[in-house]
Design a protein around this motif. Structure first.
Motif, mmCIF file in Angstrom:
data_model
loop_
_atom_site.group_PDB
_atom_site.id
_atom_site.type_symbol
_atom_site.label_atom_id
_atom_site.label_comp_id
_atom_site.label_asym_id
_atom_site.label_seq_id
_atom_site.Cartn_x
_atom_site.Cartn_y
_atom_site.Cartn_z
ATOM 1 N N ASP A 18 36.001 90.788 -14.959
ATOM 2 C CA ASP A 18 35.798 91.572 -13.736
ATOM 3 C C ASP A 18 36.564 90.966 -12.567
ATOM 4 N N ALA A 19 36.521 89.643 -12.425
ATOM 5 C CA ALA A 19 37.230 88.979 -11.330
ATOM 6 C C ALA A 19 38.733 89.150 -11.467
ATOM 7 N N ALA A 20 39.246 89.084 -12.693
ATOM 8 C CA ALA A 20 40.680 89.261 -12.915
ATOM 9 C C ALA A 20 41.115 90.681 -12.540
ATOM 10 N N GLU A 21 40.272 91.662 -12.844
ATOM 11 C CA GLU A 21 40.616 93.041 -12.496
ATOM 12 C C GLU A 21 40.597 93.281 -10.991
ATOM 13 N N ALA A 29 32.445 85.648 -19.892
ATOM 14 C CA ALA A 29 33.657 86.402 -20.214
ATOM 15 C C ALA A 29 33.715 87.694 -19.404
ATOM 16 N N ASP A 30 32.595 88.386 -19.280
ATOM 17 C CA ASP A 30 32.543 89.621 -18.484
ATOM 18 C C ASP A 30 32.851 89.333 -17.018
ATOM 19 N N PRO A 33 47.388 92.795 -8.017
ATOM 20 C CA PRO A 33 48.371 92.776 -9.121
ATOM 21 C C PRO A 33 49.609 91.942 -8.806
ATOM 22 N N ALA A 34 50.053 91.911 -7.561
ATOM 23 C CA ALA A 34 51.236 91.115 -7.191
ATOM 24 C C ALA A 34 50.961 89.627 -7.374
ATOM 25 N N GLU A 35 49.737 89.198 -7.099
ATOM 26 C CA GLU A 35 49.397 87.797 -7.274
ATOM 27 C C GLU A 35 49.382 87.417 -8.752
ATOM 28 N N ARG A 36 48.939 88.308 -9.613
ATOM 29 C CA ARG A 36 48.881 88.022 -11.048
ATOM 30 C C ARG A 36 50.281 87.807 -11.628
ATOM 31 N N THR A 37 51.281 88.529 -11.140
ATOM 32 C CA THR A 37 52.618 88.399 -11.696
ATOM 33 C C THR A 37 53.367 87.206 -11.127
ATOM 34 N N SER A 38 52.929 86.657 -9.982
ATOM 35 C CA SER A 38 53.648 85.538 -9.373
ATOM 36 C C SER A 38 53.263 84.192 -9.966
ATOM 37 N N ARG A 39 52.253 84.144 -10.807
ATOM 38 C CA ARG A 39 51.820 82.857 -11.388
ATOM 39 C C ARG A 39 52.516 82.534 -12.633
#
Length: 60
Positions: free
Chosen positions: A47-50, A42-43, A54-60
């Protein structure tokens, strides 16, 4: 190996009393782990998500 399954649903369930009581099922794969292994995973995921753009996270 890279596995991409956009529609794969991850299921996490406890199995009290088992040697590895945390069960993770995703894309037909089953992973059993200890509580410590689950927290470490989980950690690492967090960490990988952070670290992602940020632009890639919103495009999914």
């Amino acid at each position: 190996m890279k596995l991409t399954a956009r529609s794969a649903r991850a299921v996490v369930e406890p199995e009290p009393g088992a040697t590895r009581p945390v069960l993770l099922r995703i894309a037909g794969l089953h992973f059993a782990m200890t509580a410590t292994e689950a927290r470490t995973l989980a950690d690492q995921l967090h960490d990988a998500a952070e670290e992602t753009d940020p632009a890639e996270r919103t495009s999914r």
